[in-house]
Structure formats: C-alpha cells, structure tokens
Design a protein around this motif. Structure first.
Motif, PDB file in Angstrom:
ATOM      1  N   SER A  61       0.855  -1.191   0.000  1.00 32.51           N
ATOM      2  CA  SER A  61       0.000   0.000   0.000  1.00 32.51           C
ATOM      3  C   SER A  61       0.886   1.234   0.000  1.00 32.51           C
ATOM      4  O   SER A  61       1.998   1.226   0.537  1.00 32.51           O
ATOM      5  CB  SER A  61      -0.946   0.019   1.208  1.00 32.51           C
ATOM      6  N   ILE A  62       0.383   2.267  -0.641  1.00 28.20           N
ATOM      7  CA  ILE A  62       1.048   3.569  -0.647  1.00 28.20           C
ATOM      8  C   ILE A  62       0.018   4.583  -0.186  1.00 28.20           C
ATOM      9  O   ILE A  62      -0.978   4.836  -0.871  1.00 28.20           O
ATOM     10  CB  ILE A  62       1.577   3.938  -2.052  1.00 28.20           C
ATOM     11  N   PHE A  63       0.222   5.118   1.000  1.00 23.00           N
ATOM     12  CA  PHE A  63      -0.739   6.084   1.545  1.00 23.00           C
ATOM     13  C   PHE A  63      -0.014   6.951   2.560  1.00 23.00           C
ATOM     14  O   PHE A  63       0.509   6.434   3.556  1.00 23.00           O
ATOM     15  CB  PHE A  63      -1.910   5.353   2.217  1.00 23.00           C
ATOM     16  N   VAL A  64       0.061   8.229   2.292  1.00 15.10           N
ATOM     17  CA  VAL A  64       0.679   9.143   3.260  1.00 15.10           C
ATOM     18  C   VAL A  64      -0.418   9.489   4.273  1.00 15.10           C
ATOM     19  O   VAL A  64      -1.389  10.171   3.944  1.00 15.10           O
ATOM     20  CB  VAL A  64       1.250  10.403   2.565  1.00 15.10           C
ATOM     21  N   ASN A  65      -0.244   8.960   5.468  1.00 12.50           N
ATOM     22  CA  ASN A  65      -1.307   8.932   6.473  1.00 12.50           C
ATOM     23  C   ASN A  65      -1.294  10.192   7.335  1.00 12.50           C
ATOM     24  O   ASN A  65      -0.524  10.287   8.301  1.00 12.50           O
ATOM     25  CB  ASN A  65      -1.106   7.680   7.344  1.00 12.50           C
ATOM     26  N   ARG A  66      -2.183  11.115   7.015  1.00 16.32           N
ATOM     27  CA  ARG A  66      -2.234  12.393   7.721  1.00 16.32           C
ATOM     28  C   ARG A  66      -2.344  12.213   9.238  1.00 16.32           C
ATOM     29  O   ARG A  66      -1.781  12.989  10.018  1.00 16.32           O
ATOM     30  CB  ARG A  66      -3.440  13.187   7.199  1.00 16.32           C
ATOM     31  N   ASN A  85       3.068  20.362  13.158  1.00 12.53           N
ATOM     32  CA  ASN A  85       4.257  21.036  12.615  1.00 12.53           C
ATOM     33  C   ASN A  85       5.187  20.075  11.888  1.00 12.53           C
ATOM     34  O   ASN A  85       6.361  20.370  11.699  1.00 12.53           O
ATOM     35  CB  ASN A  85       5.014  21.749  13.745  1.00 12.53           C
ATOM     36  N   GLU A  86       4.673  18.924  11.485  1.00  6.17           N
ATOM     37  CA  GLU A  86       5.512  17.954  10.791  1.00  6.17           C
ATOM     38  C   GLU A  86       5.360  18.082   9.274  1.00  6.17           C
ATOM     39  O   GLU A  86       4.722  19.012   8.783  1.00  6.17           O
ATOM     40  CB  GLU A  86       5.206  16.545  11.316  1.00  6.17           C
ATOM     41  N   ASP A  87       5.972  17.122   8.558  1.00  8.85           N
ATOM     42  CA  ASP A  87       6.193  17.316   7.124  1.00  8.85           C
ATOM     43  C   ASP A  87       5.133  16.682   6.220  1.00  8.85           C
ATOM     44  O   ASP A  87       5.439  16.277   5.105  1.00  8.85           O
ATOM     45  CB  ASP A  87       7.589  16.789   6.749  1.00  8.85           C
ATOM     46  N   PHE A  88       3.857  16.598   6.688  1.00  8.37           N
ATOM     47  CA  PHE A  88       2.823  15.955   5.853  1.00  8.37           C
ATOM     48  C   PHE A  88       2.761  16.569   4.448  1.00  8.37           C
ATOM     49  O   PHE A  88       2.751  15.850   3.449  1.00  8.37           O
ATOM     50  CB  PHE A  88       1.442  16.031   6.521  1.00  8.37           C
ATOM     51  N   ALA A 130      -1.244   3.042  14.470  1.00  7.48           N
ATOM     52  CA  ALA A 130      -2.027   1.848  14.814  1.00  7.48           C
ATOM     53  C   ALA A 130      -3.397   1.905  14.141  1.00  7.48           C
ATOM     54  O   ALA A 130      -3.913   0.883  13.661  1.00  7.48           O
ATOM     55  CB  ALA A 130      -2.180   1.731  16.331  1.00  7.48           C
ATOM     56  N   THR A 131      -3.983   3.090  14.060  1.00 11.07           N
ATOM     57  CA  THR A 131      -5.304   3.229  13.441  1.00 11.07           C
ATOM     58  C   THR A 131      -5.242   2.902  11.954  1.00 11.07           C
ATOM     59  O   THR A 131      -6.045   2.116  11.444  1.00 11.07           O
ATOM     60  CB  THR A 131      -5.848   4.655  13.657  1.00 11.07           C
ATOM     61  N   VAL A 132      -4.258   3.453  11.247  1.00 10.28           N
ATOM     62  CA  VAL A 132      -4.222   3.202   9.797  1.00 10.28           C
ATOM     63  C   VAL A 132      -3.825   1.753   9.518  1.00 10.28           C
ATOM     64  O   VAL A 132      -4.356   1.127   8.591  1.00 10.28           O
ATOM     65  CB  VAL A 132      -3.311   4.202   9.046  1.00 10.28           C
TER      66      VAL A 132
END
Ligand code: AMP
Length: 278
Positions: free
Chosen positions: A52-57, A63-66, A128-130
């Motif tokens: 899977s490819i998912f950038v998990n907000r 203040n991070e690099d989302f 853990a949620t994703v």
C-alpha cells in the motif's frame, strides 16, 4: 502477472478474492531499497503480494512534514513491479477516511508514549489506526514491517496479539547505505553536507553498544548522556539516544537481557531515527 494499481477498497477486495496467502507491505511511498527488501521477504511466502502507498495524515503532527512528504507514485510502482509485487493499493484520503476517523486505535501508554511517542504525541495512535484499518481492508495472512521503526514494529506486533488478528507479522532487517546510514524517505531532505554527516548516528549507536558490552549495564546512564553531548557537539539536535530492553523498551536492569540502542535526532530540519540490537 503485471502489476496493477488499485485505488478503491472494492477493487482491491475483488482482486484478492480467493487468494490463499496474501502478503502485505504497508508504506507511505517514495520507496527505496529498504521497502523493496520487505517485498522480497513477502514474495516467496505469498500467493499475492500487496503493497500500500498512503501518506497517512493521522500520524503527522501539526508542525511535521505531511505537506512536503515526497509523493513519487509512478517511480514507486515501477520499482515495486521489479521487486515482485503484484498489487499496489493507493487509496486517496476520501477513500480511506471518507468521514473524519472518529474510531481510533490507542496503543497502551507504556509503549506508545515513550521515545518516538513522547516526541511525536499521537504518532502511534495514527499508525495503529491506519494499520488496523489497512489490515481490515487487505485481510493479509502475513505483513512485513521494517526493524528500522523498532517501536512501531513492537506496537504492531502487540496490537495483532492483543486484538487476536489472524496475521503473521514478519520483521525485515534495516537496509543501510554503504556508509551505514539507514535508508529513509526523509534522507532526500538532507543537503550534501548533511548527508555526509548523517552516518554518524549509526556510528554512535555502534559505539554505545560496544561500550555497554565493555562496561556493563550500570554504565548506561553515562553512555547515554555522553552520546547526547557528542551528537549535539556535531551540530545535531538529539531527541533521544538510549539503551533499552528489547522486550518492552524500558530501561534495562538485568545484565543478561537482550538490549537495543535507539536514537532520534534532527540534522538541520530533517529528523532521523535509527536503532541497533546490541
Ligand atoms: P514508511 O514508508 O517509511 O512508512 O515505511 C514503510 C515500511 O518500510 C515500514 O515497515 C518501515 O519500517 C520500513 N522501512 C523503512 N525504511 C526501512 C529500511 N531502511 N530498512 C527496512 N525497512 C524499512
């Protein structure tokens, strides 16, 4: 079979129907050899391999690099294909989080609020949620996670065990550059000068391990303090450099128990993590 990229849960479920052994490698993309090594671990054990490819907000702090996290889907699919991956699950945010995710998985504080969780509040709730949600979607028989994220691997194993999820969790060793730097999508943020300095983190973990073997567990507080000072003197901003028990990441008491050295530090604006079993 040529690789297929699927964007919806329904398409993925249809593609996986009847597969006897589903192997799964969750990622946030911008793939490097470390990710591909996890696919290669899953490959011989699985009838179908899903990445899977998912950038998990959910796992990024405010203040991070989302927003600037690198998104390189086309190149990722090409390298996954050559590593033997069959299916790429690449949902967009509306597919994975159609409503704000109100139901969340909260790992126990003694595991999730220390080390990474202390410096990144909420991080392991997001992870853990994703991962739990992806497990429900993919329903894998086995899933491969990198030892590079040592605490994350421990929390996932713990979640699977306590929630009785029928999934075998397999650890993949950390893949490193020749100079010892653990491969990471965030290494791409480093300037040439920072990239030359970055292997010092791994080198310091090795020295910490050597000193513990020579001087014993009672020397650990001094070893940790000196390592923090040494890294800061080179211009880093260390969050932690510490030696813990492998079993629960608490401070060791027994000289016989297996240990791991763990580190997180900022070099310029880039936060790097690494660890070494000692
Ligand atoms: P990420 O895309 O950074 O969220 O990582 C996805 C998976 O790849 C996680 O299980 C990571 O632990 C793993 N991973 C990241 N870097 C490495 C590495 N250098 N070696 C092995 N596994 C890695």
């Amino acid at each position: 079979m040529s690789i297929r990229v699927l964007h919806t849960i329904a398409e993925l479920r249809a593609a996986l129907a009847g597969q006897p052994v589903v192997g799964f490698v969750p990622t946030m993309g911008n793939l490097h050899q470390g990710h591909l090594d996890l696919v290669r671990i899953a490959r011989p054990r699985s009838s179908v391999v899903v990445a899977s490819i998912f950038v998990n907000r959910l796992q990024f702090g405010p203040n991070e690099d989302f927003d600037r996290y690198p998104r390189t889907m086309e190149a990722d699919v090409a390298v996954l294909s050559s590593a033997g991956c069959d299916l790429v699950f690449a949902p967009d945010e509306r597919e994975l989080y159609p409503q704000p995710q109100g139901y969340k998985v909260h790992p126990p504080a003694e595991l999730a609020d220390i080390l990474e969780g202390h410096f990144r509040p909420g991080f392991f709730v997001g992870v853990a949620t994703v991962v739990h949600k992806l497990f429900n979607i993919v329903q894998p028989h086995l899933a491969v996670f990198g030892q590079k994220d040592y605490q994350q691997l421990m929390i996932i194993r713990n979640m699977v065990q306590q929630m009785a999820l029928p999934i075998e969790i397999i650890a993949g060793p950390t893949t490193r550059a020749e100079d010892g730097l653990a491969l990471s999508s965030r290494n791409g943020y480093l300037s040439a000068q920072e990239r030359a300095e970055a292997p010092q983190l791994h080198a310091l973990l090795q020295r910490m391990g050597q000193r513990v073997r020579e001087e014993g567990v009672q020397a650990i507080p001094a070893i940790e303090a000196e390592a923090m000072t040494a890294l800061a003197a080179r211009g880093w901003k260390p969050d932690y450099l510490t030696i813990r028990r492998r079993t629960d990441l608490q401070a060791p008491t027994d000289p016989q128990e297996p240990l791991v050295a763990l580190a997180a530090a900022k070099l310029g604006t880039t936060r790097l993590i690494d660890n070494l079993e000692i």
